[in-house]
Design a protein around this motif. Structure first.
Motif: not given
Length: 439
Positions: A154-155, A161-162, A175-179, A205-206
């Motif tokens: 998923k990451l 996508r970004t 990419v926003r990740v909440s831990i 991913l250039e």
């Protein structure tokens, strides 16, 4: 009752660090002549749980570091059976495993009954959601390898996508990740994500790098890393903030929704991925498995000998066990070093019980805590007689000690010769294998 010529059967449920170390020692001690040592686990392979954050970020290829139970069993003189425990019949000294299903829901192995003379439960724990709405529906966990693999995929999808959005004219895409949870798992994952992000531009991913990543680390308590002293916790926080992590202490999560974290102060944190790493409790199925005495958090209550309070022929160790030692108010903490020490004592007591000798009581030795901030830094504290108590360590020394913990684990489950060989192979792999696993 055991038939006179029947082998003594010792069943260990759970192939985590403690369970795997225990069956190795039992197999090496007794072999197959008069004993039948059986390990039961729902997975086919073992991966050291403290490494799961690296698997999740793609920094570690678990295929190179995992241990296959089948081959390990042949080498050390025990048997492996794939399955999940469903119930315990203490009167007849048997356990029943649930049917094993494939990905289509078709039965591979039916419900199975296994006899035991001694039973050891090392089934680990699960993340404690504390009853927060939406956690089970919208958060991801890092409790085993399949969950870590799922997060990594998923990451990667979110990063791809970004990267595409930047190519098509959206420079603000992130990419926003909440831990949720500022313990070791949450802190180490946050740092490892930035390490992975820096490497992604070399994998097609250039325009993606760490500046396209937004990580929020939420901790309900007054500070992250409560197992460390305040100075080290502050050092870790400063290192995380240098990387770009937004550390939110004294921030209680009250609800999760799809792509959103709601906090007690009314804030809403947009999130493409949410990881829940707050607290440990026993699995819900333990309540219906048997009549063993449990805590409110579904952990099995054990005596100082690590026998269950309910049945002296059943032992429990690791995260699934709650052991309050004499003179202490709180149970032994659910940590890797606890499981290792418990496995050693259960082995000793199983040997003594069969010899009719009095059992020994568990004595927990806190060797300190270490937290790795990926390749950026390592902080922690060590307990040692040479310094007369607790000693702070940081930087390269802390990193060396942190890496030695995994080496000690390899020796514990493989023995000295094979363990050292695997350590050498691991050094070679670090040089020749890719920095990231993206598949």
């Amino acid at each position: 009752m055991r038939v006179p010529d029947q082998k003594t059967q010792i069943v260990v449920v759970g192939g985590g660090a403690g369970g795997l170390e225990l069956v190795r020692k039992l197999g090496a001690r007794y072999g197959r002549k008069k004993h039948d040592i059986i390990l039961i686990d729902r997975n086919l392979t073992h991966i050291w749980k403290p490494l799961l954050h690296e698997v999740a970020a793609g920094s570690l290829d678990a295929n190179l570091d995992e241990v296959g139970y089948g081959g390990h069993a042949v080498r050390w003189g025990y048997r492996f059976f794939q399955g999940s425990i469903e119930s315990i019949d203490r009167e007849h000294r048997t356990i029943t495993t649930a049917p094993l299903l494939d990905e289509r829901g078709e039965e591979v192995i039916g419900r199975h009954t296994v006899r035991y003379d001694y039973l050891v439960l090392a089934i680990g724990g699960i993340s404690n959601d504390f009853g927060v709405p939406g956690v089970r529906e919208h958060a991801m966990f890092l409790e085993d390898r399949p969950q870590a693999d799922k997060f990594r995929q998923k990451l990667l999808n979110a990063c791809l996508r970004t990267n595409h959005q930047h190519h098509t004219g959206n420079p603000d895409a992130r990419v926003r990740v909440s831990i949720v949870g500022g313990g070791a798992t949450g802190v180490e994952l946050a740092a490892e994500l930035y390490n992975a992000a820096r490497a992604l531009r070399h994998y097609g991913l250039e325009v993606f790098d760490e500046t396209k990543l937004e990580v929020s680390l939420l901790e309900a308590g007054p500070r992250i890393l409560p197992a460390l002293d305040e100075v080290l916790a502050m050092t870790a926080r400063e290192e995380l903030e240098k990387l770009g992590v937004k550390v939110l202490e004294r921030t209680q999560v009250v609800r999760l929704e799809d792509r959103a974290v709601h906090t007690g102060d009314g804030k809403v944190i947009p999130s493409d991925l949410i990881v829940w790493a707050a607290g440990v409790k026993g699995a819900e199925e333990i309540k219906t498995m048997s009549d063993l005495a449990l805590t409110r958090g579904n952990q099995i209550i054990v005596r100082p000998t690590l026998q269950t309070e309910t049945d002296e022929r059943i032992y429990a160790l690791g995260d699934c066990a709650s052991c309050i030692l004499p003179g202490k108010e709180r149970p032994v903490p659910p940590r890797a070093q606890s499981a290792h020490q418990m496995a050693s004592l259960v082995f000793t007591n199983l040997v003594r019980a069969q010899a009719g000798q009095p059992l020994k009581e568990f004595s927990y030795h806190d060797h300190g805590s270490l937290v790795s901030l990926s390749r950026f830094s390592t902080v922690g504290s060590l307990m040692g007689n040479l310094v007369g108590g607790r000693m702070r360590v940081e930087g390269r020394i802390a990193r060396m000690v942190y890496m030695s913990l995994y080496r000690m684990h390899l020796i514990a489950i493989h023995g000295w010769w094979r363990g050292i060989t695997l350590i050498v192979i691991g050094h070679v792999n670090q040089i020749v294998r890719p920095r990231l696993k993206l598949h």
